[in-house]
Design a protein around this motif. Structure first.
Motif, mmCIF file in Angstrom:
data_model
loop_
_atom_site.group_PDB
_atom_site.id
_atom_site.type_symbol
_atom_site.label_atom_id
_atom_site.label_comp_id
_atom_site.label_asym_id
_atom_site.label_seq_id
_atom_site.Cartn_x
_atom_site.Cartn_y
_atom_site.Cartn_z
ATOM 1 N N VAL A 195 -8.434 6.727 -11.966
ATOM 2 C CA VAL A 195 -8.724 8.147 -12.160
ATOM 3 C C VAL A 195 -7.438 8.884 -12.545
ATOM 4 N N ALA A 196 -6.311 8.524 -11.906
ATOM 5 C CA ALA A 196 -5.024 9.134 -12.258
ATOM 6 C C ALA A 196 -4.677 8.827 -13.714
ATOM 7 N N TYR A 197 -4.947 7.608 -14.155
ATOM 8 C CA TYR A 197 -4.707 7.221 -15.548
ATOM 9 C C TYR A 197 -5.519 8.095 -16.495
ATOM 10 N N TYR A 242 0.830 -1.204 0.000
ATOM 11 C CA TYR A 242 0.000 0.000 0.000
ATOM 12 C C TYR A 242 0.866 1.256 0.000
ATOM 13 N N GLN A 243 1.825 1.327 0.923
ATOM 14 C CA GLN A 243 2.640 2.531 1.051
ATOM 15 C C GLN A 243 3.476 2.772 -0.210
ATOM 16 N N LEU A 256 -6.684 1.082 -3.733
ATOM 17 C CA LEU A 256 -5.899 1.900 -4.646
ATOM 18 C C LEU A 256 -6.422 1.869 -6.075
ATOM 19 N N LEU A 257 -7.192 0.840 -6.432
ATOM 20 C CA LEU A 257 -7.537 0.619 -7.834
ATOM 21 C C LEU A 257 -8.265 1.809 -8.446
ATOM 22 N N ARG A 258 -9.362 2.253 -7.824
ATOM 23 C CA ARG A 258 -10.125 3.340 -8.439
ATOM 24 C C ARG A 258 -9.332 4.643 -8.534
ATOM 25 N N PRO A 259 -8.679 5.115 -7.464
ATOM 26 C CA PRO A 259 -7.917 6.361 -7.619
ATOM 27 C C PRO A 259 -6.791 6.256 -8.641
ATOM 28 N N PHE A 282 1.933 6.334 -7.110
ATOM 29 C CA PHE A 282 0.877 6.734 -8.027
ATOM 30 C C PHE A 282 -0.013 7.882 -7.531
ATOM 31 N N LEU A 283 -0.127 8.062 -6.229
ATOM 32 C CA LEU A 283 -1.145 8.974 -5.715
ATOM 33 C C LEU A 283 -0.621 10.105 -4.845
#
Length: 427
Positions: free
Chosen positions: A215-217, A171-172, A209-212, A178-179
């Motif tokens: 969105v970043a993509y 996670y970290q 993490l998948l959805r954010p 990516f975020l």
């Protein structure tokens, strides 16, 4: 033979025992008696089990291996709390204030670490830049300047060795990659995110993490040809695989949430046309959308404690038109739009139509105070976004509107109250 049967028996017993346990200690004054345990699949909470309180504790068992985000939800007062599993026992306790969770203590090593790292991460993103600016006004020898420097060093420090905690490390590492908001980071590329989505293990779905990241993509570059970017992504993740189908489901819901209807329609059609076996996540997205397309028969719903009607369900209520409204007392857009419906309500009734409003409130007092001023049919489960009708009717935002005919078929899906009143010739 007896020894062999004995060994087989032991194996069978161990297979049904819990993989790990979750212990929750609460104050005696905390009213809820029941708790729901959820795991995570992408952005969807998946109900795992329910458990009744014993004394001042809950003891929940999770029977399978799981590393990822988990959630406890207390339906009786609409509160929840998040924690993680490293496939080890979890132990936590919390204080309350007016029957709401006020302070959580994570007593197992994994959650204590994760909570501390997330606190540092939040301060790093939102406070650290300000600390650097403030530090310029203090000399190093001053006591406050020294404290500033210590805090800056603490927030800037590396996370250290997280190898004992695979999910925390996952996670970290990927949140930072990516975020994390940082002016010094190298800009992300589409290919970088695609390779991560293709090659990541199952912790991707359980990490939140998948959805954010998706969105970043979508936000990379000028977005002059978003369709090509999405097509490229879906080709690489392969929509005939469970990972690809979960990503397709997430994208459809993102496009729905942000009112990108052309893209939603395109990729929902692609999902419907898949010839392979469809996983549960994508099939649920398809079903929710099919149920709520113009021309579809709106699924019935049995009322809980509806106001202003003796009808038992949506179908039981007779009207030439039924205006279905999803709202919440905490929704600012609802606060702006509902008075306009109240203003036209007598004219709506004059068309032999009726408004049926479902609230996504959790607070009973707030809901009851609000519906006193709403003259139409009102109902709620007091479970917020955990309400059963959220998934059934594909609700992603409030307010959401549907207009049904006398046979409960959807004849319109207005975006806003102005569209609703225009459809009814009341604007």
């Amino acid at each position: 033979m007896k020894k062999i049967f004995g060994i087989v028996g032991l194996v069978a017993i161990s297979s049904v025992q819990a993989q790990f346990k979750i212990s929750v200690e609460v104050p005696a004054a905390f009213a809820p008696k029941e708790v729901y345990l959820y795991t995570l699949n992408g952005s969807k909470d998946i109900l795992s089990t329910k458990e009744m309180r014993k004394g001042n504790t809950w003891q929940l068992s999770y029977p399978r291996s799981y590393q990822g985000m988990m959630k406890l939800y207390f339906p009786e007062n609409g509160t929840s709390l998040n924690f993680i599993s490293e496939n080890k026992d979890v132990k936590l306790k919390f204080d309350t204030n007016k029957n709401k969770i006020s302070k959580i203590e994570y007593l197992d090593e994994s959650n204590a670490l994760m909570n501390n790292l997330q606190d540092i991460q939040q301060k790093k993103e939102y406070i650290l830049p300000a600390l650097f600016q403030i530090k310029e006004y203090y000399k190093d020898g001053q006591s406050f300047g020294k404290s500033l420097e210590e805090e800056i060093q603490r927030l800037s420090a590396d996370n250290g060795d997280l190898s004992k905690f695979p999910f925390v490390q996952y996670y970290q590492t990927n949140y930072k990659r990516f975020l994390e908001k940082s002016t010094t980071k190298k800009p992300l590329t589409h290919e970088e995110i695609i390779q991560f989505l293709v090659n990541s293990d199952e912790k991707l779905e359980s990490s939140s993490l998948l959805r954010p990241i998706l969105v970043a993509y979508l936000n990379i570059g000028p977005n002059t040809n978003l369709t090509n970017d999405v097509d490229k992504l879906l080709a690489q993740v392969n929509t005939e695989t469970p990972r690809g189908q979960t990503i397709l489901s997430e994208l459809i819901e993102i496009f729905d949430t942000y009112d990108m209807q052309e893209l939603k329609t395109k990729y929902l059609t692609e999902a419907k046309n898949l010839k392979c076996t469809i996983n549960q996540r994508l099939s649920g997205t398809i079903a929710a959308n099919v149920n709520t397309e113009v021309g579809a028969k709106f699924p019935d719903y049995k009322f809980n404690h509806a106001t202003n009607t003796a009808a038992k369900s949506i179908y039981d209520l007779n009207a030439e038109k039924k205006i279905i409204l999803f709202w919440s007392s905490t929704c600012s857009h609802c606060e702006a739009e509902l008075p306009k419906i109240i203003e036209k309500y007598n004219q709506i009734k004059g068309q032999k139509a009726e408004v049926i409003a479902f609230s996504l409130d959790q607070d009973k007092e707030a809901y009851e105070n609000k519906v006193k001023s709403l003259p139409w049919v009102n109902d709620t489960e007091l479970r917020g976004w955990y309400s059963s009708f959220v998934d059934v009717y594909n609700v992603h935002a409030t307010p959401t509107y549907f207009v049904l005919d006398s046979n409960n078929k959807i004849i319109a899906k207005p975006d806003h109250v102005a569209d609703l009143l225009k459809f009814l010739n009341l604007n």
